[in-house]
Design a protein around this motif. Structure first.
Motif, PDB file in Angstrom:
ATOM      1  N   ASP A   1       0.830  -1.206   0.000  1.00 36.32           N
ATOM      2  CA  ASP A   1       0.000   0.000   0.000  1.00 36.32           C
ATOM      3  C   ASP A   1       0.866   1.259   0.000  1.00 36.32           C
ATOM      4  OD1 ASP A   1      -2.658   1.319   0.195  1.00 36.32           O
ATOM      5  OD2 ASP A   1      -1.876   1.975   2.141  1.00 36.32           O
ATOM      6  N   MET A   2       1.955   1.247   0.792  1.00 35.05           N
ATOM      7  CA  MET A   2       2.857   2.402   0.820  1.00 35.05           C
ATOM      8  C   MET A   2       3.525   2.597  -0.540  1.00 35.05           C
ATOM      9  SD  MET A   2       4.541   2.232   4.701  1.00 35.05           S
ATOM     10  CE  MET A   2       6.116   1.974   3.999  1.00 35.05           C
ATOM     11  N   LEU A   3       3.924   1.513  -1.193  1.00 32.94           N
ATOM     12  CA  LEU A   3       4.523   1.613  -2.528  1.00 32.94           C
ATOM     13  C   LEU A   3       3.533   2.183  -3.528  1.00 32.94           C
ATOM     14  CD1 LEU A   3       6.491  -1.762  -2.789  1.00 32.94           C
ATOM     15  CD2 LEU A   3       7.410   0.523  -2.331  1.00 32.94           C
ATOM     16  N   LEU A   4       2.306   1.694  -3.477  1.00 31.92           N
ATOM     17  CA  LEU A   4       1.279   2.194  -4.395  1.00 31.92           C
ATOM     18  C   LEU A   4       1.002   3.675  -4.138  1.00 31.92           C
ATOM     19  CD1 LEU A   4      -0.805   1.833  -6.609  1.00 31.92           C
ATOM     20  CD2 LEU A   4      -2.384   0.910  -4.871  1.00 31.92           C
ATOM     21  N   ARG A   5       0.911   4.066  -2.888  1.00 31.58           N
ATOM     22  CA  ARG A   5       0.671   5.480  -2.568  1.00 31.58           C
ATOM     23  C   ARG A   5       1.819   6.361  -3.079  1.00 31.58           C
ATOM     24  NH1 ARG A   5      -3.477   6.353   1.239  1.00 31.58           N
ATOM     25  NH2 ARG A   5      -4.330   4.394   2.033  1.00 31.58           N
ATOM     26  N   GLU A   6       3.061   5.903  -2.913  1.00 29.79           N
ATOM     27  CA  GLU A   6       4.209   6.664  -3.406  1.00 29.79           C
ATOM     28  C   GLU A   6       4.163   6.765  -4.929  1.00 29.79           C
ATOM     29  OE1 GLU A   6       8.087   8.655  -3.441  1.00 29.79           O
ATOM     30  OE2 GLU A   6       6.202   8.724  -2.342  1.00 29.79           O
ATOM     31  N   ALA A   7       3.844   5.665  -5.597  1.00 29.73           N
ATOM     32  CA  ALA A   7       3.767   5.684  -7.059  1.00 29.73           C
ATOM     33  C   ALA A   7       2.668   6.633  -7.536  1.00 29.73           C
ATOM     34  CB  ALA A   7       3.520   4.275  -7.595  1.00 29.73           C
ATOM     35  N   VAL A   8       1.528   6.623  -6.883  1.00 29.83           N
ATOM     36  CA  VAL A   8       0.428   7.522  -7.260  1.00 29.83           C
ATOM     37  C   VAL A   8       0.841   8.977  -7.034  1.00 29.83           C
ATOM     38  CG1 VAL A   8      -1.914   8.246  -6.616  1.00 29.83           C
ATOM     39  CG2 VAL A   8      -1.408   5.814  -6.974  1.00 29.83           C
ATOM     40  N   ASP A   9       1.541   9.252  -5.939  1.00 31.58           N
ATOM     41  CA  ASP A   9       2.022  10.618  -5.679  1.00 31.58           C
ATOM     42  C   ASP A   9       3.011  11.072  -6.760  1.00 31.58           C
ATOM     43  OD1 ASP A   9       0.478  10.838  -3.398  1.00 31.58           O
ATOM     44  OD2 ASP A   9       2.145  10.513  -2.001  1.00 31.58           O
ATOM     45  N   ILE A  10       3.925  10.190  -7.132  1.00 36.16           N
ATOM     46  CA  ILE A  10       4.898  10.521  -8.182  1.00 36.16           C
ATOM     47  C   ILE A  10       4.182  10.773  -9.498  1.00 36.16           C
ATOM     48  CG2 ILE A  10       6.786   9.585  -9.595  1.00 36.16           C
ATOM     49  CD1 ILE A  10       7.774   8.168  -6.997  1.00 36.16           C
ATOM     50  N   ARG A  11       3.240   9.901  -9.832  1.00 40.06           N
ATOM     51  CA  ARG A  11       2.480  10.081 -11.076  1.00 40.06           C
ATOM     52  C   ARG A  11       1.733  11.416 -11.060  1.00 40.06           C
ATOM     53  NH1 ARG A  11      -2.213   6.071 -11.883  1.00 40.06           N
ATOM     54  NH2 ARG A  11      -3.103   7.493 -10.366  1.00 40.06           N
ATOM     55  N   SER A  12       1.124  11.749  -9.945  1.00 37.53           N
ATOM     56  CA  SER A  12       0.387  13.017  -9.838  1.00 37.53           C
ATOM     57  C   SER A  12       1.308  14.207 -10.044  1.00 37.53           C
ATOM     58  CB  SER A  12      -0.302  13.119  -8.478  1.00 37.53           C
ATOM     59  OG  SER A  12      -1.297  12.139  -8.358  1.00 37.53           O
ATOM     60  N   GLU A  13       2.503  14.128  -9.462  1.00 37.35           N
ATOM     61  CA  GLU A  13       3.464  15.225  -9.636  1.00 37.35           C
ATOM     62  C   GLU A  13       3.887  15.343 -11.103  1.00 37.35           C
ATOM     63  OE1 GLU A  13       7.708  16.826  -7.874  1.00 37.35           O
ATOM     64  OE2 GLU A  13       6.450  15.546  -6.615  1.00 37.35           O
ATOM     65  N   LEU A  14       4.130  14.236 -11.743  1.00 38.08           N
ATOM     66  CA  LEU A  14       4.502  14.263 -13.160  1.00 38.08           C
ATOM     67  C   LEU A  14       3.352  14.784 -14.026  1.00 38.08           C
ATOM     68  CD1 LEU A  14       6.502  10.939 -13.491  1.00 38.08           C
ATOM     69  CD2 LEU A  14       7.386  13.250 -13.874  1.00 38.08           C
ATOM     70  N   GLU A  15       2.147  14.380 -13.713  1.00 38.00           N
ATOM     71  CA  GLU A  15       0.981  14.863 -14.468  1.00 38.00           C
ATOM     72  C   GLU A  15       0.827  16.372 -14.311  1.00 38.00           C
ATOM     73  OE1 GLU A  15      -2.096  11.113 -14.572  1.00 38.00           O
ATOM     74  OE2 GLU A  15      -2.092  12.382 -12.797  1.00 38.00           O
ATOM     75  N   ALA A  16       1.013  16.858 -13.106  1.00 34.45           N
ATOM     76  CA  ALA A  16       0.896  18.298 -12.868  1.00 34.45           C
ATOM     77  C   ALA A  16       1.949  19.062 -13.662  1.00 34.45           C
ATOM     78  CB  ALA A  16       1.028  18.596 -11.380  1.00 34.45           C
ATOM     79  N   ARG A  17       3.135  18.489 -13.774  1.00 37.86           N
ATOM     80  CA  ARG A  17       4.211  19.146 -14.524  1.00 37.86           C
ATOM     81  C   ARG A  17       4.009  19.066 -16.026  1.00 37.86           C
ATOM     82  NH1 ARG A  17       8.847  20.287 -11.562  1.00 37.86           N
ATOM     83  NH2 ARG A  17       8.717  19.625  -9.407  1.00 37.86           N
ATOM     84  N   SER A  18       3.418  17.977 -16.486  1.00 35.06           N
ATOM     85  CA  SER A  18       3.285  17.785 -17.939  1.00 35.06           C
ATOM     86  C   SER A  18       1.950  18.268 -18.482  1.00 35.06           C
ATOM     87  CB  SER A  18       3.468  16.317 -18.292  1.00 35.06           C
ATOM     88  OG  SER A  18       2.326  15.578 -17.893  1.00 35.06           O
ATOM     89  N   HIS A  19       0.959  18.372 -17.626  1.00 32.43           N
ATOM     90  CA  HIS A  19      -0.396  18.749 -18.044  1.00 32.43           C
ATOM     91  C   HIS A  19      -0.914  17.806 -19.124  1.00 32.43           C
ATOM     92  CE1 HIS A  19       0.097  22.278 -15.643  1.00 32.43           C
ATOM     93  NE2 HIS A  19       1.160  22.630 -16.330  1.00 32.43           N
ATOM     94  N   GLN A  20      -0.430  16.558 -19.100  1.00 31.33           N
ATOM     95  CA  GLN A  20      -0.840  15.566 -20.081  1.00 31.33           C
ATOM     96  C   GLN A  20      -1.827  14.608 -19.417  1.00 31.33           C
ATOM     97  OE1 GLN A  20       2.390  13.280 -21.638  1.00 31.33           O
ATOM     98  NE2 GLN A  20       1.132  12.230 -23.124  1.00 31.33           N
ATOM     99  N   PRO A  21      -2.965  14.373 -20.046  1.00 26.66           N
ATOM    100  CA  PRO A  21      -3.923  13.438 -19.458  1.00 26.66           C
ATOM    101  C   PRO A  21      -3.421  12.008 -19.540  1.00 26.66           C
ATOM    102  CG  PRO A  21      -4.649  14.100 -21.630  1.00 26.66           C
ATOM    103  CD  PRO A  21      -3.426  14.922 -21.297  1.00 26.66           C
ATOM    104  N   ARG A  22      -3.882  11.188 -18.620  1.00 28.27           N
ATOM    105  CA  ARG A  22      -3.538   9.773 -18.647  1.00 28.27           C
ATOM    106  C   ARG A  22      -4.225   9.100 -19.812  1.00 28.27           C
ATOM    107  NH1 ARG A  22      -5.295   7.561 -13.293  1.00 28.27           N
ATOM    108  NH2 ARG A  22      -5.337   9.654 -12.536  1.00 28.27           N
ATOM    109  N   SER A  23      -3.760   7.924 -20.147  1.00 29.77           N
ATOM    110  CA  SER A  23      -4.307   7.145 -21.247  1.00 29.77           C
ATOM    111  C   SER A  23      -5.800   6.905 -21.042  1.00 29.77           C
ATOM    112  CB  SER A  23      -3.573   5.812 -21.326  1.00 29.77           C
ATOM    113  OG  SER A  23      -4.274   4.941 -22.155  1.00 29.77           O
ATOM    114  N   ARG A  24      -6.505   6.925 -22.135  1.00 33.25           N
ATOM    115  CA  ARG A  24      -7.936   6.650 -22.094  1.00 33.25           C
ATOM    116  C   ARG A  24      -8.199   5.168 -21.859  1.00 33.25           C
ATOM    117  NH1 ARG A  24      -8.926   8.309 -27.733  1.00 33.25           N
ATOM    118  NH2 ARG A  24      -6.707   7.950 -27.720  1.00 33.25           N
ATOM    119  N   ALA A  25      -7.191   4.320 -22.104  1.00 34.15           N
ATOM    120  CA  ALA A  25      -7.377   2.870 -22.005  1.00 34.15           C
ATOM    121  C   ALA A  25      -7.639   2.413 -20.570  1.00 34.15           C
ATOM    122  CB  ALA A  25      -6.156   2.138 -22.560  1.00 34.15           C
ATOM    123  N   PHE A  26      -7.218   3.224 -19.585  1.00 31.00           N
ATOM    124  CA  PHE A  26      -7.390   2.805 -18.197  1.00 31.00           C
ATOM    125  C   PHE A  26      -8.091   3.881 -17.441  1.00 31.00           C
ATOM    126  CE2 PHE A  26      -3.759   0.611 -19.944  1.00 31.00           C
ATOM    127  CZ  PHE A  26      -4.117  -0.692 -19.727  1.00 31.00           C
TER     128      PHE A  26
END
Length: 174
Positions: free
Chosen positions: A149-174
């Motif tokens: 759970d801690m690993l997943l939370r860290e990964a989600v936080d990292i992804r959120s930070e990258l998304e905020a920096r890139s302003h790119q939406p995630r894939s529509r496939a998921f």
């Protein structure tokens, strides 16, 4: 519907805990893949680029290596977090394989939950197989779920930070 055989063999809490752990691991791998795409600047709306990156998602060690490599595309604090996450994921791969592929059972003699699994170590020509057949305590299960759970939370936080920096939406496939 009548009970499945596995529901007769194992307590419901073991099945629920295994499901929680496995789904956390599956979401962790999906999130890592999304992090890699974001860090590498993959246009997730491009079918060609998307399918090319799908190849790295298929093999966990390859995906983790790519996570380490793309960490250099990020500012240092985030890159270091990505490397630390990659290390923790690598260290836990046998546990995840054990939960995914091991056969859990209730041992009447010891009144404990046990898991049986065989796993390889080494390269193709030097590969050796090892048996794992041990009791699993409630505490071990709880710690394993907390860790994933801690690993997943860290990964989600990292992804959120990258998304905020890139302003790119995630894939529509998921």
């Amino acid at each position: 519907m009548s009970q499945t055989l596995i529901e007769k063999m194992l307590p419901a809490r073991v099945l629920v805990n295994a499901g929680i752990y496995l789904q956390s691991a599956a979401h962790l791998e999906l999130t890592i893949w999304q992090i890699v795409m974001l860090a590498d600047g993959v246009d997730q709306t491009s079918s060609e680029q998307f399918l090319k990156t799908l190849e790295i998602k298929k093999i966990t060690p390859k995906l983790v290596r790519q996570l380490r490599q793309c960490s250099t595309n990020c500012h240092a604090p985030l890159g270091l977090r990505m490397c630390a996450l990659a290390e923790k994921i690598t260290n836990g791969i046998e546990n995840r394989n054990l939960v995914a592929h091991g056969a859990f059972y209730f041992d009447d003699e010891t009144q404990s939950i046990r898991v049986a699994h065989y796993f390889p170590r080494g390269n193709k020509e030097n590969r050796q197989w090892f048996e794992f057949n041990e009791a699993i305590s409630e505490r071990t299960i709880k710690v394993a779920i907390e860790e994933i759970d801690m690993l997943l939370r860290e990964a989600v936080d990292i992804r959120s930070e990258l998304e905020a920096r890139s302003h790119q939406p995630r894939s529509r496939a998921f």
